[in-house]
Design a protein around this motif. Structure first.
Motif, short mmCIF file in Angstrom:
data_model
loop_
_atom_site.label_atom_id
_atom_site.label_comp_id
_atom_site.label_asym_id
_atom_site.label_seq_id
_atom_site.Cartn_x
_atom_site.Cartn_y
_atom_site.Cartn_z
N GLY A 1 0.77 -1.24 0.00
CA GLY A 1 0.00 0.00 0.00
C GLY A 1 0.80 1.28 0.00
O GLY A 1 0.25 2.36 0.23
N LEU A 2 2.10 1.19 -0.26
CA LEU A 2 2.94 2.38 -0.28
C LEU A 2 3.31 2.69 -1.73
O LEU A 2 4.12 2.00 -2.33
N THR A 3 2.68 3.72 -2.29
CA THR A 3 2.84 4.00 -3.71
C THR A 3 3.54 5.33 -4.00
O THR A 3 3.84 5.62 -5.15
N GLU A 4 3.78 6.12 -2.96
CA GLU A 4 4.46 7.40 -3.17
C GLU A 4 5.97 7.15 -3.07
O GLU A 4 6.60 7.31 -2.02
N VAL A 5 6.55 6.68 -4.20
CA VAL A 5 7.93 6.23 -4.23
C VAL A 5 8.70 6.95 -5.33
O VAL A 5 8.23 7.06 -6.46
N GLU A 6 9.87 7.46 -4.97
CA GLU A 6 10.79 8.00 -5.96
C GLU A 6 12.04 7.14 -5.95
O GLU A 6 12.31 6.44 -4.97
N GLU A 7 12.81 7.21 -7.04
CA GLU A 7 13.99 6.38 -7.16
C GLU A 7 15.24 7.22 -7.41
O GLU A 7 15.16 8.30 -7.98
N ALA A 8 16.38 6.68 -6.97
CA ALA A 8 17.69 7.25 -7.28
C ALA A 8 18.61 6.09 -7.63
O ALA A 8 18.54 5.02 -7.02
N GLY A 9 19.46 6.31 -8.64
CA GLY A 9 20.33 5.26 -9.13
C GLY A 9 21.67 5.16 -8.41
O GLY A 9 22.42 4.22 -8.64
N ASP A 10 21.96 6.13 -7.55
CA ASP A 10 23.20 6.08 -6.76
C ASP A 10 23.09 7.05 -5.59
O ASP A 10 22.14 7.84 -5.51
N GLY A 11 24.09 7.00 -4.72
CA GLY A 11 24.07 7.83 -3.52
C GLY A 11 24.09 9.32 -3.79
O GLY A 11 23.42 10.09 -3.10
N GLY A 12 24.85 9.73 -4.80
CA GLY A 12 24.91 11.16 -5.14
C GLY A 12 23.57 11.69 -5.59
O GLY A 12 23.12 12.76 -5.16
N GLU A 13 22.90 10.93 -6.46
CA GLU A 13 21.56 11.31 -6.93
C GLU A 13 20.58 11.33 -5.76
O GLU A 13 19.75 12.23 -5.65
N ALA A 14 20.73 10.36 -4.86
CA ALA A 14 19.86 10.29 -3.68
C ALA A 14 20.02 11.53 -2.82
O ALA A 14 19.03 12.12 -2.38
N LEU A 15 21.26 11.94 -2.56
CA LEU A 15 21.51 13.13 -1.74
C LEU A 15 20.88 14.37 -2.36
O LEU A 15 20.27 15.17 -1.65
N THR A 16 21.02 14.52 -3.67
CA THR A 16 20.42 15.66 -4.36
C THR A 16 18.91 15.66 -4.16
O THR A 16 18.31 16.69 -3.84
#
Length: 120
Positions: A24-39
């Motif tokens: 039931g958790l659909t509000e999901v974003e993705e990042a392909g690496d740690g740097g992208e995640a931090l941004t």
């Protein structure tokens, strides 16, 4: 709840997104690496990070340390996902401030339990 899934393999990000959707958790974003995640973390408010450990060039552990060192992100709930079940890795992640730890492979139910434990 808004979740950031971080993994360098698109297939694993899709699997995680599907498992989250099943619970039931659909509000999901993705990042392909740690740097992208931090941004993304610095630009958008998230409620939870679910990150793979083994990534290049920034590992999940490095990402966790950066998040914990950031005054605005330091309290962010963080779950580490890895194929490694070595005790020393779990201890290292705990020392770095991880909230929970999931060893692959895992089910939607396991993910749900880990998220519930972290989010209260």
């Amino acid at each position: 709840m808004k979740i950031l899934v971080v993994d360098d393999y698109p297939t694993m990000r899709r699997i995680l997104r599907n498992l989250l959707s099943q619970i039931g958790l659909t509000e999901v974003e993705e990042a392909g690496d740690g740097g992208e995640a931090l941004t993304k973390l610095r630009g958008t408010r998230f409620d939870l990070v679910i990150s793979d450990w083994n990534m290049e060039p920034m590992t999940g552990l490095d990402l966790l340390r950066q998040v914990r060192a950031d005054a605005n992100l330091g309290k962010m709930p963080f779950i580490m996902v890895t194929a490694e079940s070595k005790t020393e890795n779990v201890i290292e992640a705990k020392k770095a401030g991880v909230n929970n730890y999931i060893v692959k492979p895992f089910t939607a139910e396991t993910l749900k339990a880990k998220i519930a434990a972290v989010m209260g």
